[in-house]
Design a protein around this motif. Structure first.
Motif, PDB file in Angstrom:
ATOM      1  N   TYR A   1       0.844  -1.195   0.000  1.00 42.28           N
ATOM      2  CA  TYR A   1       0.000   0.000   0.000  1.00 42.28           C
ATOM      3  C   TYR A   1       0.876   1.240   0.000  1.00 42.28           C
ATOM      4  CZ  TYR A   1      -4.332  -2.557   0.762  1.00 42.28           C
ATOM      5  OH  TYR A   1      -5.421  -3.378   0.610  1.00 42.28           O
ATOM      6  N   ASP A   2       0.379   2.297  -0.634  1.00 40.45           N
ATOM      7  CA  ASP A   2       1.108   3.567  -0.616  1.00 40.45           C
ATOM      8  C   ASP A   2       1.058   4.137   0.794  1.00 40.45           C
ATOM      9  OD1 ASP A   2       1.736   3.494  -3.309  1.00 40.45           O
ATOM     10  OD2 ASP A   2      -0.185   4.385  -3.877  1.00 40.45           O
ATOM     11  N   LYS A   3       2.227   4.367   1.358  1.00 37.56           N
ATOM     12  CA  LYS A   3       2.311   4.828   2.733  1.00 37.56           C
ATOM     13  C   LYS A   3       2.901   6.238   2.774  1.00 37.56           C
ATOM     14  CE  LYS A   3       0.671   1.143   4.662  1.00 37.56           C
ATOM     15  NZ  LYS A   3      -0.618   1.176   5.379  1.00 37.56           N
ATOM     16  N   GLU A   4       2.097   7.232   2.403  1.00 43.99           N
ATOM     17  CA  GLU A   4       2.551   8.617   2.542  1.00 43.99           C
ATOM     18  C   GLU A   4       2.573   9.016   4.018  1.00 43.99           C
ATOM     19  OE1 GLU A   4       3.813  11.015   0.350  1.00 43.99           O
ATOM     20  OE2 GLU A   4       4.032   9.092  -0.662  1.00 43.99           O
ATOM     21  N   VAL A   5       1.662   8.436   4.781  1.00 35.25           N
ATOM     22  CA  VAL A   5       1.606   8.675   6.216  1.00 35.25           C
ATOM     23  C   VAL A   5       1.237   7.354   6.887  1.00 35.25           C
ATOM     24  CG1 VAL A   5       0.505   9.941   8.103  1.00 35.25           C
ATOM     25  CG2 VAL A   5       0.879  11.075   5.908  1.00 35.25           C
ATOM     26  N   LEU A   6       1.944   7.013   7.939  1.00 35.52           N
ATOM     27  CA  LEU A   6       1.594   5.816   8.685  1.00 35.52           C
ATOM     28  C   LEU A   6       0.435   6.135   9.619  1.00 35.52           C
ATOM     29  CD1 LEU A   6       5.139   4.439   9.654  1.00 35.52           C
ATOM     30  CD2 LEU A   6       3.602   3.595   7.878  1.00 35.52           C
ATOM     31  N   THR A   7      -0.645   5.369   9.474  1.00 29.57           N
ATOM     32  CA  THR A   7      -1.820   5.603  10.304  1.00 29.57           C
ATOM     33  C   THR A   7      -1.595   5.058  11.713  1.00 29.57           C
ATOM     34  OG1 THR A   7      -2.850   3.500   9.705  1.00 29.57           O
ATOM     35  CG2 THR A   7      -3.275   5.394   8.254  1.00 29.57           C
ATOM     36  N   LEU A   8      -2.514   5.377  12.606  1.00 27.13           N
ATOM     37  CA  LEU A   8      -2.427   4.870  13.976  1.00 27.13           C
ATOM     38  C   LEU A   8      -2.461   3.341  13.983  1.00 27.13           C
ATOM     39  CD1 LEU A   8      -2.395   5.402  17.019  1.00 27.13           C
ATOM     40  CD2 LEU A   8      -4.903   5.520  16.942  1.00 27.13           C
ATOM     41  N   LYS A   9      -3.292   2.753  13.104  1.00 32.34           N
ATOM     42  CA  LYS A   9      -3.357   1.294  13.005  1.00 32.34           C
ATOM     43  C   LYS A   9      -2.021   0.722  12.546  1.00 32.34           C
ATOM     44  CE  LYS A   9      -5.376  -0.505   9.480  1.00 32.34           C
ATOM     45  NZ  LYS A   9      -6.388  -0.912   8.478  1.00 32.34           N
TER      46      LYS A   9
ATOM     47  N   THR B   1       8.568  11.920   0.078  1.00 33.17           N
ATOM     48  CA  THR B   1       9.000  13.116   0.811  1.00 33.17           C
ATOM     49  C   THR B   1      10.512  13.098   0.948  1.00 33.17           C
ATOM     50  OG1 THR B   1       8.659  11.926   2.892  1.00 33.17           O
ATOM     51  CG2 THR B   1       6.860  13.313   2.115  1.00 33.17           C
ATOM     52  N   PRO B   2      11.156  14.255   1.008  1.00 30.02           N
ATOM     53  CA  PRO B   2      12.619  14.326   1.132  1.00 30.02           C
ATOM     54  C   PRO B   2      13.110  13.623   2.388  1.00 30.02           C
ATOM     55  CG  PRO B   2      11.704  16.471   0.578  1.00 30.02           C
ATOM     56  CD  PRO B   2      10.541  15.596   0.903  1.00 30.02           C
ATOM     57  N   PHE B   3      14.175  12.859   2.236  1.00 35.21           N
ATOM     58  CA  PHE B   3      14.725  12.111   3.358  1.00 35.21           C
ATOM     59  C   PHE B   3      15.309  13.063   4.393  1.00 35.21           C
ATOM     60  CE2 PHE B   3      18.073   9.253   5.208  1.00 35.21           C
ATOM     61  CZ  PHE B   3      17.180   8.367   5.792  1.00 35.21           C
ATOM     62  N   LEU B   4      15.100  12.764   5.670  1.00 35.80           N
ATOM     63  CA  LEU B   4      15.587  13.550   6.810  1.00 35.80           C
ATOM     64  C   LEU B   4      14.947  14.924   6.925  1.00 35.80           C
ATOM     65  CD1 LEU B   4      19.423  12.703   6.803  1.00 35.80           C
ATOM     66  CD2 LEU B   4      17.572  11.574   8.037  1.00 35.80           C
ATOM     67  N   SER B   5      13.887  15.151   6.176  1.00 36.15           N
ATOM     68  CA  SER B   5      13.159  16.417   6.322  1.00 36.15           C
ATOM     69  C   SER B   5      12.184  16.318   7.485  1.00 36.15           C
ATOM     70  CB  SER B   5      12.397  16.740   5.035  1.00 36.15           C
ATOM     71  OG  SER B   5      11.393  15.763   4.809  1.00 36.15           O
ATOM     72  N   ALA B   6      11.648  17.470   7.910  1.00 36.08           N
ATOM     73  CA  ALA B   6      10.680  17.488   9.007  1.00 36.08           C
ATOM     74  C   ALA B   6       9.431  16.700   8.633  1.00 36.08           C
ATOM     75  CB  ALA B   6      10.319  18.932   9.361  1.00 36.08           C
ATOM     76  N   LYS B   7       9.014  16.799   7.369  1.00 40.03           N
ATOM     77  CA  LYS B   7       7.837  16.079   6.912  1.00 40.03           C
ATOM     78  C   LYS B   7       8.081  14.572   6.925  1.00 40.03           C
ATOM     79  CE  LYS B   7       4.451  15.892   3.158  1.00 40.03           C
ATOM     80  NZ  LYS B   7       4.078  16.388   1.805  1.00 40.03           N
ATOM     81  N   PHE B   8       9.308  14.168   6.581  1.00 33.48           N
ATOM     82  CA  PHE B   8       9.645  12.754   6.591  1.00 33.48           C
ATOM     83  C   PHE B   8       9.499  12.182   8.005  1.00 33.48           C
ATOM     84  CE2 PHE B   8      12.787   9.466   7.459  1.00 33.48           C
ATOM     85  CZ  PHE B   8      12.469   8.519   6.512  1.00 33.48           C
ATOM     86  N   PHE B   9      10.064  12.877   8.977  1.00 29.53           N
ATOM     87  CA  PHE B   9       9.970  12.396  10.348  1.00 29.53           C
ATOM     88  C   PHE B   9       8.531  12.392  10.840  1.00 29.53           C
ATOM     89  CE2 PHE B   9      14.525  13.531  10.436  1.00 29.53           C
ATOM     90  CZ  PHE B   9      15.028  12.344  10.958  1.00 29.53           C
ATOM     91  N   LYS B  10       7.757  13.384  10.419  1.00 27.95           N
ATOM     92  CA  LYS B  10       6.359  13.457  10.835  1.00 27.95           C
ATOM     93  C   LYS B  10       5.564  12.281  10.259  1.00 27.95           C
ATOM     94  CE  LYS B  10       2.243  16.409  10.630  1.00 27.95           C
ATOM     95  NZ  LYS B  10       1.678  17.690  10.127  1.00 27.95           N
ATOM     96  N   ASN B  11       5.849  11.945   9.008  1.00 28.93           N
ATOM     97  CA  ASN B  11       5.087  10.895   8.333  1.00 28.93           C
ATOM     98  C   ASN B  11       5.541   9.478   8.690  1.00 28.93           C
ATOM     99  OD1 ASN B  11       3.713  12.937   7.096  1.00 28.93           O
ATOM    100  ND2 ASN B  11       4.665  12.672   5.087  1.00 28.93           N
ATOM    101  N   TYR B  12       6.840   9.327   8.963  1.00 27.87           N
ATOM    102  CA  TYR B  12       7.391   7.977   9.062  1.00 27.87           C
ATOM    103  C   TYR B  12       8.058   7.646  10.392  1.00 27.87           C
ATOM    104  CZ  TYR B  12       6.747   8.060   3.986  1.00 27.87           C
ATOM    105  OH  TYR B  12       6.205   8.154   2.722  1.00 27.87           O
ATOM    106  N   TRP B  13       7.861   8.447  11.414  1.00 29.17           N
ATOM    107  CA  TRP B  13       8.502   8.137  12.690  1.00 29.17           C
ATOM    108  C   TRP B  13       8.039   6.792  13.239  1.00 29.17           C
ATOM    109  CZ3 TRP B  13       5.791   7.103  17.071  1.00 29.17           C
ATOM    110  CH2 TRP B  13       4.461   7.532  17.128  1.00 29.17           C
ATOM    111  N   GLY B  14       6.867   6.346  12.814  1.00 32.75           N
ATOM    112  CA  GLY B  14       6.352   5.059  13.278  1.00 32.75           C
ATOM    113  C   GLY B  14       7.214   3.874  12.871  1.00 32.75           C
TER     114      GLY B  14
END
Length: 605
Positions: free
Chosen positions: A199-207, A239-252
């Motif tokens: 699945y396209d994972k632009e943002v990791l959901t809570l699930k 999203t750009p690697f190591l950017s603020a958006k990257f960490f927000k989307n993929y910290w999970g």
């Protein structure tokens, strides 16, 4: 994630009927048979631990004034927690993982389902139920994932049927869907990761985050699959690697590392040589990769390639097989799966489809991680349960290879996947009666009770890695019967040099029953059985001199016989077996025999 009705309608009626039959039959095999599958020390060990460990800990440690830590602040706090009733529920949730090498997820609620007043068969039912349900769920998850591939117009509907059949009828998957061991839930964790990967994972959901956190709790090896999942998600990020958006989307993606770190501190750091146990290493350590040999050039290159090709073939064949190892169809299916698996990998490599590209990166990540762990001797490349977790990836590669064959002009007139499904189904049905006969539990509680009454004994000694008595000692209908289990390991014929601490068991001064699932007390007359149990023809008629090499616990028992007593061994029931707990016979762990004797002990005149 659930397919829409109009998408399901794309599948022909014949494929729907075939899928329905496979799902029903696969579920029925697991649900109807799992309480009656043979047991083993590792299988019933979690139940024994949950039933007895806490009370044993309180008696020998927590409430024992002679214990070194009795007056410590920690023990005082634990006794306070025990007095108000909060200690036991917490301990019972993790006690299995403290005592065994199993991740805790499957066992956190076991204490709610089993109790000492249950019969032997009831304990097996409730203790194995999570594995059986996961085994059934895995069939549906596999069918769903293959349907996802079909939706992308990548594979034919017939290969959806074939792939579902492979996991439903895989003997190794079937075995561990019927035991208390947590290998079926490991396959569930892998299938969930595999579905999430595509699945396209632009943002990791809570699930998504919750699932990623729980993955290592299902089976420790699943953590390494989560690493491959993280690599795949990062590789295809937008999203750009190591950017603020990257960490927000993929910290999970860091959650599996956090949970595995917690599990390591709590459980794993005390498990030394977790990946290398003699029984799964092979008789001559042939399944353990020797990195020192790999460093020699050019012999090291030849050794490395031949090791991973040969042992990898044996391992994959055992995970995928739908027939018995001695079946004439076994070799043919393995050659075909090997060929189609290579073709499937080639299809993934050459494809420009984003869906398949993700599967390629994920699969290569899994393969490389496994190679590294085998290289550093944390895993063995052996046809054992520890590699069952990779089964979903093996099935995906095979069905892609089969679909590639079907696309070739020369084979377009032949529904290869359907023909294979029919052939496999027939071969499975032909081999299953023997498979089940060899694996059905031979122990019957009522029969055992009758022997106790018949021989008027109050003592039972379970020997040779047999722990069945631990599930019987607290039952009301066995009140007054003393069960003794000779714990630990017997020195096997391929590990005689290893020093193993043996539990000292006082010799009973009264007559007793001796029971084992694996080893006889009297010698088999058939020379082939001699070879099977002792690896060479016996050159002596001295029972003790031979058996003590095999079962040193018995030496402890018979050496401690009082000088004024003598004994006589009376065979009651002897059923020999060469069926190992694993599907493959290439590793030796424990056979499914039944050996019951009455040992008559009398004072010397």
């Amino acid at each position: 994630m659930i397919p829409h009705i109009h998408q399901l309608n794309q599948i022909p009626l014949s494929a729907k009927i075939a899928l329905f039959l496979i799902l029903v039959f696969g579920v029925a095999l697991r649900i109807l048979c799992f309480p009656f599958h043979r047991t083993d020390k590792d299988d019933i060990g979690p139940a024994i631990t949950v039933l007895s460990h806490y009370e044993s800990f309180k008696k020998t440690n927590l409430n024992n004034p002679t214990h070194a830590r009795y007056h410590s602040k920690l023990y005082q706090l634990l006794r306070k927690a025990d007095s108000i009733g909060i200690l036991k529920p917490i301990v019972q949730m993790v006690v299995v993982s403290w005592a065994w090498s199993y991740a805790p997820l499957q066992y956190v609620a076991m204490d709610l389902f089993i109790n000492p007043d249950m019969s032997y068969r009831e304990i097996l039912f409730w203790g194995r139920l999570p594995s059986a349900l996961c085994g059934c769920f895995n069939i549906f998850l596999m069918a769903f994932f293959l349907f996802r591939i079909y939706q992308q117009q990548i594979i034919h509907h017939s290969t959806v049927v074939l792939g579902t059949l492979l996991i439903a009828f895989s003997h190794e998957h079937l075995i561990f869907s019927q035991l208390m061991l947590n290998y079926a839930v490991g396959v569930t964790a892998h299938l969930i990761l595999l579905i999430m990967t595509t699945y396209d994972k632009e943002v990791l959901t809570l699930k998504d985050k919750l699932l990623l956190f729980l993955i290592p709790f299902a089976q420790y090896q699943a953590f390494f699959l989560a690493i491959s999942f993280a690599i795949t998600v990062i590789y295809f990020k937008k999203t750009p690697f190591l950017s603020a958006k990257f960490f927000k989307n993929y910290w999970g993606l860091a959650l599996p590392f956090i949970s595995f770190g917690f599990l390591y501190i709590l459980f794993l750091r005390n498990l030394h040589d977790l990946g290398l146990w003699p029984w799964k290493n092979g008789l001559m350590n042939e399944y353990v990769f020797d990195s020192s040999k790999a460093l020699e050039f050019p012999q090291g290159f030849v050794y490395t390639v031949s090791f991973f090709l040969k042992k990898g073939y044996e391992t994959c064949a055992a995970m995928l097989s739908c027939v018995n190892e001695d079946s004439p169809f076994y070799f043919l299916q393995n050659i075909f799966w090997g060929t189609t698996g290579v073709l499937g990998g080639f299809c993934l490599l050459k494809s420009r489809n984003l869906f398949l590209n993700k599967l390629w990166i994920y699969s290569i990540g899994v393969i490389l991680i496994w190679i590294v762990m085998i290289w550093i001797q944390k895993f063995t490349l052996s046809p054992t349960r520890h590699n069952l977790i990779v089964l979903p990836v093996l099935i995906v590669w095979v069905i892609l290879g089969v679909d590639f064959l079907q696309s070739l002009r020369v084979f377009r007139q032949f529904p290869i996947a359907y023909l294979l499904s029919i052939a496999l189904g027939v071969a499975f049905l032909n081999s299953y009666p023997k498979f089940w006969h060899e694996r059905k539990d031979k122990f019957e509680e009522k029969e055992f009770e009758k022997y106790i009454d018949l021989y008027r004994t109050k003592q039972v000694v379970c020997y040779g890695k047999t722990a069945t008595g631990e599930l019987l000692k607290n039952l009301t209908n066995f009140s007054g019967i003393k069960f003794t289990t000779t714990y630990d390991h017997y020195i096997s014929y391929y590990d005689t040099a290893k020093k193993i601490q043996i539990l000292k068991v006082p010799f009973p001064t009264e007559s007793f029953l001796a029971y084992s699932q694996h080893l006889p007390l009297s010698l088999p007359e058939n020379d082939s059985l001699n070879r099977m149990y002792f690896s060479a023809p016996l050159q002596t008629n001295n029972l003790q001199s031979v058996m003590f090499l095999k079962v040193p616990q018995l030496k402890d028992i018979f050496d401690s016989i009082p000088m004024n007593h003598h004994y006589r061994i009376v065979p009651i029931k002897q059923i020999y077996s060469i069926t190992e707990l694993e599907f493959s016979s290439k590793t030796k762990y424990g056979t499914n025999g039944y050996f019951l004797y009455f040992v008559e002990v009398n004072p010397r005149p």
